[in-house]
Design a protein around this motif. Structure first.
Motif, PDB file in Angstrom:
ATOM      1  N   ASN A 256       0.964  -1.049   0.151  1.00  0.00           N
ATOM      2  CA  ASN A 256       0.063   0.094   0.248  1.00  0.00           C
ATOM      3  C   ASN A 256       1.070   1.261   0.174  1.00  0.00           C
ATOM      4  O   ASN A 256       0.800   2.051   1.090  1.00  0.00           O
ATOM      5  CB  ASN A 256      -0.872   0.196   1.117  1.00  0.00           C
ATOM      6  CG  ASN A 256      -2.051  -1.442   1.275  1.00  0.00           C
ATOM      7  OD1 ASN A 256      -2.188  -1.857   0.364  1.00  0.00           O
ATOM      8  ND2 ASN A 256      -2.180  -1.678   2.404  1.00  0.00           N
ATOM      9  N   SER A 257       1.928   1.230  -0.825  1.00  0.00           N
ATOM     10  CA  SER A 257       2.344   2.563  -0.974  1.00  0.00           C
ATOM     11  C   SER A 257       2.060   3.696  -1.661  1.00  0.00           C
ATOM     12  O   SER A 257       1.862   5.026  -1.029  1.00  0.00           O
ATOM     13  CB  SER A 257       3.899   2.375  -2.213  1.00  0.00           C
ATOM     14  OG  SER A 257       3.300   1.621  -3.029  1.00  0.00           O
ATOM     15  N   GLY A 258       1.391   3.681  -2.838  1.00  0.00           N
ATOM     16  CA  GLY A 258       0.297   4.556  -2.696  1.00  0.00           C
ATOM     17  C   GLY A 258       1.113   5.642  -3.443  1.00  0.00           C
ATOM     18  O   GLY A 258       0.721   7.026  -3.866  1.00  0.00           O
ATOM     19  N   ASP A 259       1.934   5.019  -4.278  1.00  0.00           N
ATOM     20  CA  ASP A 259       2.827   6.143  -5.251  1.00  0.00           C
ATOM     21  C   ASP A 259       1.671   6.517  -6.831  1.00  0.00           C
ATOM     22  O   ASP A 259       1.589   5.117  -7.080  1.00  0.00           O
ATOM     23  CB  ASP A 259       4.475   5.138  -5.339  1.00  0.00           C
ATOM     24  CG  ASP A 259       5.248   6.475  -6.178  1.00  0.00           C
ATOM     25  OD1 ASP A 259       4.391   7.437  -7.162  1.00  0.00           O
ATOM     26  OD2 ASP A 259       6.666   5.614  -6.429  1.00  0.00           O
ATOM     27  N   LYS A 260       2.114   7.390  -6.853  1.00  0.00           N
ATOM     28  CA  LYS A 260       1.400   7.261  -8.015  1.00  0.00           C
ATOM     29  C   LYS A 260       1.715   7.219  -9.915  1.00  0.00           C
ATOM     30  O   LYS A 260       1.246   7.345 -10.311  1.00  0.00           O
ATOM     31  CB  LYS A 260       0.883   9.097  -8.425  1.00  0.00           C
ATOM     32  CG  LYS A 260      -0.273  10.027  -6.986  1.00  0.00           C
ATOM     33  CD  LYS A 260      -0.244  11.031  -7.762  1.00  0.00           C
ATOM     34  CE  LYS A 260      -1.915  11.196  -7.005  1.00  0.00           C
ATOM     35  NZ  LYS A 260      -1.622  11.929  -5.236  1.00  0.00           N
ATOM     36  N   ASP A 262       3.183   4.350  -9.799  1.00  0.00           N
ATOM     37  CA  ASP A 262       2.746   2.900  -9.890  1.00  0.00           C
ATOM     38  C   ASP A 262       2.260   2.830 -10.906  1.00  0.00           C
ATOM     39  O   ASP A 262       1.246   3.815 -11.144  1.00  0.00           O
ATOM     40  CB  ASP A 262       2.195   2.533  -8.609  1.00  0.00           C
ATOM     41  CG  ASP A 262       3.301   2.446  -7.164  1.00  0.00           C
ATOM     42  OD1 ASP A 262       4.616   2.155  -7.154  1.00  0.00           O
ATOM     43  OD2 ASP A 262       2.418   2.293  -5.907  1.00  0.00           O
ATOM     44  N   ASP A 264      -1.086   1.187 -12.643  1.00  0.00           N
ATOM     45  CA  ASP A 264      -2.186   1.010 -12.251  1.00  0.00           C
ATOM     46  C   ASP A 264      -3.777  -0.082 -11.534  1.00  0.00           C
ATOM     47  O   ASP A 264      -3.596  -0.048 -10.696  1.00  0.00           O
ATOM     48  CB  ASP A 264      -4.048   1.289 -14.001  1.00  0.00           C
ATOM     49  CG  ASP A 264      -3.601   2.668 -14.336  1.00  0.00           C
ATOM     50  OD1 ASP A 264      -3.349   3.152 -13.707  1.00  0.00           O
ATOM     51  OD2 ASP A 264      -4.215   2.548 -15.700  1.00  0.00           O
ATOM     52  N   GLN A 267      -1.858  -0.007  -8.126  1.00  0.00           N
ATOM     53  CA  GLN A 267      -2.601   1.407  -7.062  1.00  0.00           C
ATOM     54  C   GLN A 267      -4.078   0.382  -7.146  1.00  0.00           C
ATOM     55  O   GLN A 267      -4.720   0.952  -5.919  1.00  0.00           O
ATOM     56  CB  GLN A 267      -3.430   2.163  -7.771  1.00  0.00           C
ATOM     57  CG  GLN A 267      -1.907   3.417  -8.182  1.00  0.00           C
ATOM     58  CD  GLN A 267      -1.820   4.297  -9.256  1.00  0.00           C
ATOM     59  OE1 GLN A 267      -3.150   5.226  -8.871  1.00  0.00           O
ATOM     60  NE2 GLN A 267      -1.214   5.150  -9.954  1.00  0.00           N
ATOM     61  N   TRP A 268      -4.643  -0.396  -8.490  1.00  0.00           N
ATOM     62  CA  TRP A 268      -6.090  -1.364  -8.205  1.00  0.00           C
ATOM     63  C   TRP A 268      -5.801  -1.822  -6.381  1.00  0.00           C
ATOM     64  O   TRP A 268      -6.689  -2.405  -5.314  1.00  0.00           O
ATOM     65  CB  TRP A 268      -6.231  -1.571  -8.599  1.00  0.00           C
ATOM     66  CG  TRP A 268      -7.553  -2.058  -8.548  1.00  0.00           C
ATOM     67  CD1 TRP A 268      -8.673  -2.720  -9.149  1.00  0.00           C
ATOM     68  CD2 TRP A 268      -7.807  -3.715  -8.778  1.00  0.00           C
ATOM     69  NE1 TRP A 268     -10.054  -3.516  -8.829  1.00  0.00           N
ATOM     70  CE2 TRP A 268      -8.990  -4.716  -8.464  1.00  0.00           C
ATOM     71  CE3 TRP A 268      -6.634  -4.870  -8.497  1.00  0.00           C
ATOM     72  CZ2 TRP A 268      -9.912  -5.451  -8.200  1.00  0.00           C
ATOM     73  CZ3 TRP A 268      -7.559  -6.480  -7.389  1.00  0.00           C
ATOM     74  CH2 TRP A 268      -8.462  -6.493  -8.311  1.00  0.00           C
ATOM     75  N   ASP A 270      -3.353  -1.935  -4.061  1.00  0.00           N
ATOM     76  CA  ASP A 270      -3.566  -1.139  -2.479  1.00  0.00           C
ATOM     77  C   ASP A 270      -4.357  -0.254  -2.059  1.00  0.00           C
ATOM     78  O   ASP A 270      -5.276  -0.666  -1.194  1.00  0.00           O
ATOM     79  CB  ASP A 270      -2.178   0.094  -3.130  1.00  0.00           C
ATOM     80  CG  ASP A 270      -1.096   0.236  -3.673  1.00  0.00           C
ATOM     81  OD1 ASP A 270      -1.030  -0.883  -3.605  1.00  0.00           O
ATOM     82  OD2 ASP A 270      -1.126   1.181  -3.975  1.00  0.00           O
ATOM     83  N   SER A 271      -5.775  -1.190  -2.750  1.00  0.00           N
ATOM     84  CA  SER A 271      -6.978  -0.825  -2.594  1.00  0.00           C
ATOM     85  C   SER A 271      -7.554  -2.043  -1.996  1.00  0.00           C
ATOM     86  O   SER A 271      -8.809  -1.792  -2.143  1.00  0.00           O
ATOM     87  CB  SER A 271      -8.211   0.156  -3.223  1.00  0.00           C
ATOM     88  OG  SER A 271      -8.286  -0.141  -4.247  1.00  0.00           O
ATOM     89  N   HIS A 340       2.685  -8.381  -3.407  1.00  0.00           N
ATOM     90  CA  HIS A 340       1.528  -7.434  -2.830  1.00  0.00           C
ATOM     91  C   HIS A 340       0.829  -7.839  -1.402  1.00  0.00           C
ATOM     92  O   HIS A 340       0.543  -9.491  -1.463  1.00  0.00           O
ATOM     93  CB  HIS A 340       1.082  -7.027  -3.835  1.00  0.00           C
ATOM     94  CG  HIS A 340      -0.283  -5.399  -3.510  1.00  0.00           C
ATOM     95  ND1 HIS A 340      -0.803  -5.831  -2.874  1.00  0.00           N
ATOM     96  CD2 HIS A 340       0.297  -4.656  -4.126  1.00  0.00           C
ATOM     97  CE1 HIS A 340      -1.088  -4.567  -2.372  1.00  0.00           C
ATOM     98  NE2 HIS A 340      -0.762  -3.764  -3.289  1.00  0.00           N
TER      99      HIS A 340
END
Length: 462
Positions: A256-260, A262, A264, A267-268, A270-271, A340
């Motif tokens: 869950n780094s939340g790096d923009k 990363d 898509d 990021q998916w 991570d959520s 992950h």
């Protein structure tokens, strides 16, 4: 041909290794990862990494250390796209048509060659090295257990028996357990006999090499490694996992780094909740029928389980069938996905590199073998390590798995609250810890890497 972007130093005292992988993704990747590991342990090593012109075109832009230099030989074998259509023909061409251009390339190298790291399945590397008085480290990209099965089987078949007759008549052989005999029968039954004969021929040449390198981890296959060490007269080094784990440290670890920056799909992921996502990938070489793919897609959709599925050819079509529960991608950074925190399972064809990445990620596996060593790998995952379930219960059946069976299986497999699910994940974490410990200072794989480097440096560097 020299494709280096900067000239290599020509200090005579340097170790210069020539790496010759079998021309396929499942062989080139672990060979490159091995080369990077060697350089991480001894940065002054020089490595000439030999590819066909076609493969150079595929990977020339991939990042690598400056002292790994790509060298190419002409495309003397069928193109990669034809490999699945006629694998026996492709396999035979590698063994008969690549040796001459490789030897010509050796004659053109400016730096004296310290040793060749030759994929066992190119077949000719060991004989060529012996002929030219260059030591050869034979490199095996499958499990040590599968190598051992083929090695002992080949030794017995050389006593005057046809290997295929032996399989029909014998249920037990010295050095091969009854379970391994069953695996061998499955492998020989499900693969082209010409391919199996050529594979045995490759194995038969290994005793004439000077070193044997495995991409596996000693601690996961210690007994079979010890047995091989007793029967071979040269060093045997399990240096695995030969996967890009050092690069994970340079990226976010996937928690869950939340790096923009990363992708898509990261990021998916991570959520998503922890351990809630099933990762699906059935390999880059052979795949399943389109009917089976459609059943998998419908089964995943009906299961309600979140998933990430890498399906190279049909990603957009399959995404339509799957709906919104998960992602269907043409490619992803597989090791990063498997490590992950939201990924809690892997539906895999059980290729050895994928198996090692799942082990490193601590992720349980739904096994769906398609080819060659994938059948014994499935048994190792389910029976020995106890970190997986089989998708197909009966190995002999040709019928596809239905969407109803898939939905039920995936729901059960991803049920984190069931006793079975908890046991599976606990065991996967235990195996992960064993694997990761081997890659740390003082771990078995690091010790073996250093021993191999020390051995070739003392004996063969000028």
């Amino acid at each position: 041909m020299d494709h280096s972007t900067s000239p290599l130093p020509t200090t005579m005292s340097m170790c210069h290794l020539v790496a010759m992988p079998f021309p396929g993704r499942g062989h080139i990747n672990p060979m490159m990862n091995l080369c990077k590991l060697l350089i991480s342990r001894k940065p002054e090593i020089l490595i000439s990494f030999v590819l066909t012109e076609e493969w150079f075109g595929f990977i020339e832009s991939d990042p690598k250390p400056d002292n790994i230099c790509f060298r190419t030989i002409p495309n003397t074998i069928p193109p990669e796209r034809l490999k699945a259509a006629d694998f026996p023909g492709f396999y035979e061409a590698v063994m008969t048509k690549m040796e001459a251009p490789f030897e010509q390339l050796l004659d053109q190298l400016e730096q004296p060659v310290t040793a060749i790291i030759g994929d066992i399945e190119v077949r000719w590397a060991i004989g060529l090295g012996n002929r030219r008085n260059i030591p050869v480290a034979a490199f095996w990209t499958m499990s040590i257990s599968f190598f051992s099965m083929l090695y002992h089987f080949d030794q017995l078949s050389r006593e005057g028996h046809s290997p295929f007759d032996l399989l029909e008549r014998v249920d037990y052989m010295s050095g091969i357990s009854s379970l391994e005999m069953a695996d061998l029968k499955t492998v020989f039954d499900k693969n082209d006999q010409r391919v199996m004969q050529l594979a045995l021929d490759c194995i038969s040449r290994v005793p004439k090499s000077q070193y044997l390198l495995f991409t596996s981890i000693y601690d996961l296959e210690s007994q079979v490694t010890n047995t091989l060490r007793e029967s071979l007269s040269f060093p045997v080094y399990p240096i695995g996992p030969a996967i890009p784990y050092p690069e994970l440290k340079r990226k976010s670890s996937g928690s869950n780094s939340g790096d923009k920056a990363d992708p898509d799909y990261i990021q998916w992921l991570d959520s998503q909740p922890e351990d809630s996502v099933l990762y699906v990938s059935l390999g880059s070489f052979l795949s399943v029928s389109s009917t089976q793919m459609d059943e998998i897609a419908a089964g995943l959709r009906n299961s309600g389980v979140r998933f990430v599925w890498v399906a190279r050819r049909d990603a957009s079509r399959l995404q339509e069938i799957c709906g919104e529960t998960g992602l269907v991608l043409p490619w992803c950074d597989q090791l990063r996905v498997l490590c992950h925190s939201s990924v809690g399972g892997f539906w895999s064809h059980c290729g050895w590199n994928s198996t090692l990445e799942a082990v490193f990620g601590g992720v349980p596996i739904l096994t769906f073998p398609l080819f060659l060593d994938q059948y014994p790998n499935s048994n190792q995952i389910v029976e020995d390590w106890k970190i997986g379930w089989r998708v197909k219960r009966e190995l002999g059946t040709e019928n596809f798995v239905t969407k109803e069976e898939i939905a039920d299986l995936v729901q059960s497999f991803m049920d984190l609250d069931s006793d079975e699910g908890k046991q599976l994940r606990n065991k996967a974490r235990q195996i992960r810890d064993i694997c990761r410990k081997a890659t740390e200072e003082g771990g078995s794989s690091v010790i073996n890497l250093d021993a191999f480097i020390r051995n070739i440096s003392q004996k063969h560097c000028h």
